[in-house]
Design a protein around this motif. Structure first.
Motif, PDB file in Angstrom:
ATOM      1  N   GLU A 248     -33.419 -85.865 -42.791  1.00  0.00           N
ATOM      2  CA  GLU A 248     -32.935 -84.978 -41.732  1.00  0.00           C
ATOM      3  C   GLU A 248     -31.462 -85.257 -41.428  1.00  0.00           C
TER       4      GLU A 248
ATOM      5  N   ARG B 290     -27.486 -71.923 -39.909  1.00  0.00           N
ATOM      6  CA  ARG B 290     -28.241 -73.115 -40.288  1.00  0.00           C
ATOM      7  C   ARG B 290     -29.574 -72.778 -40.939  1.00  0.00           C
TER       8      ARG B 290
ATOM      9  N   GLU C 275     -32.089 -75.270 -42.837  1.00  0.00           N
ATOM     10  CA  GLU C 275     -33.281 -75.638 -42.061  1.00  0.00           C
ATOM     11  C   GLU C 275     -34.549 -75.379 -42.872  1.00  0.00           C
TER      12      GLU C 275
END
Length: 180
Positions: free
Chosen positions: A24, A142, A146
């Motif tokens: 992440e 994003r 993502e």
């Protein structure tokens, strides 16, 4: 059996959690680096036309960059915070970001989600020959990153759970043999 299984579950759970956190962080860092490069390029290119008040060139410049699927929108404000040109999607909170506090790299950023887009917007001063000519705001989508992150996280979670399951089975078999 319970002791070995507990050890395996704990070790694999910790390892899985660590890998998920690292992945992440890596994705978020990748978005930031990509965004910084885009903003730096636009800042360098827009300095001279901004000082010359060439709004047509600035509009064409922003329109070209907004055609990229990762760039949702861009806006240029003059040194007083007055919007000169914009293209694409304007982020919520853009009006407050004209007088931002910049980090060490010269950027200010905020995440936003308006239901349609998940994005991050960056603001940077446009400096031309040591004069702050204005401020550039660029919004980066994003969503693609993502989605990639979610796929990777699912893979890591499933593989961690699979390894835990196999470890518990093998621990049970080993404990059964040892007790025999």
């Amino acid at each position: 059996s319970v002791s070995i299984a507990t050890l395996i579950v704990t070790a694999m759970g910790d390892l899985g959690f660590y890998l998920i956190q690292q992945q992440e962080q890596g994705y978020r860092s990748q978005v930031d680096r990509f965004s910084h490069v885009i903003v730096e390029q636009l800042v360098r290119i827009s300095g001279e036309p901004l000082m010359a008040a060439d709004t047509l060139s600035l509009q064409v410049l922003l329109q070209r960059h907004v055609q990229s699927p990762m760039i949702l929108g861009a806006a240029l404000h003059d040194a007083d915070g007055v919007l000169l040109v914009d293209a694409g999607v304007s982020p919520p909170g853009a009006a407050e970001a004209v007088e931002p506090t910049f980090d060490a790299a010269g950027f200010s950023s905020w995440d936003w989600d308006n239901g349609e887009f998940k994005a991050v917007s960056y603001v940077s001063p446009v400096i031309y020959q040591d004069v702050t000519a204005g401020f550039l705001t660029v919004s980066i989508d994003r969503s693609p990153l993502e989605k990639d992150l979610q796929v990777t996280l699912r893979f890591l979670i499933v593989s961690t759970l699979l390894m835990i399951f196999l470890g518990v089975i093998l621990a049970s078999l080993l404990a059964h043999r040892m007790s025999r």
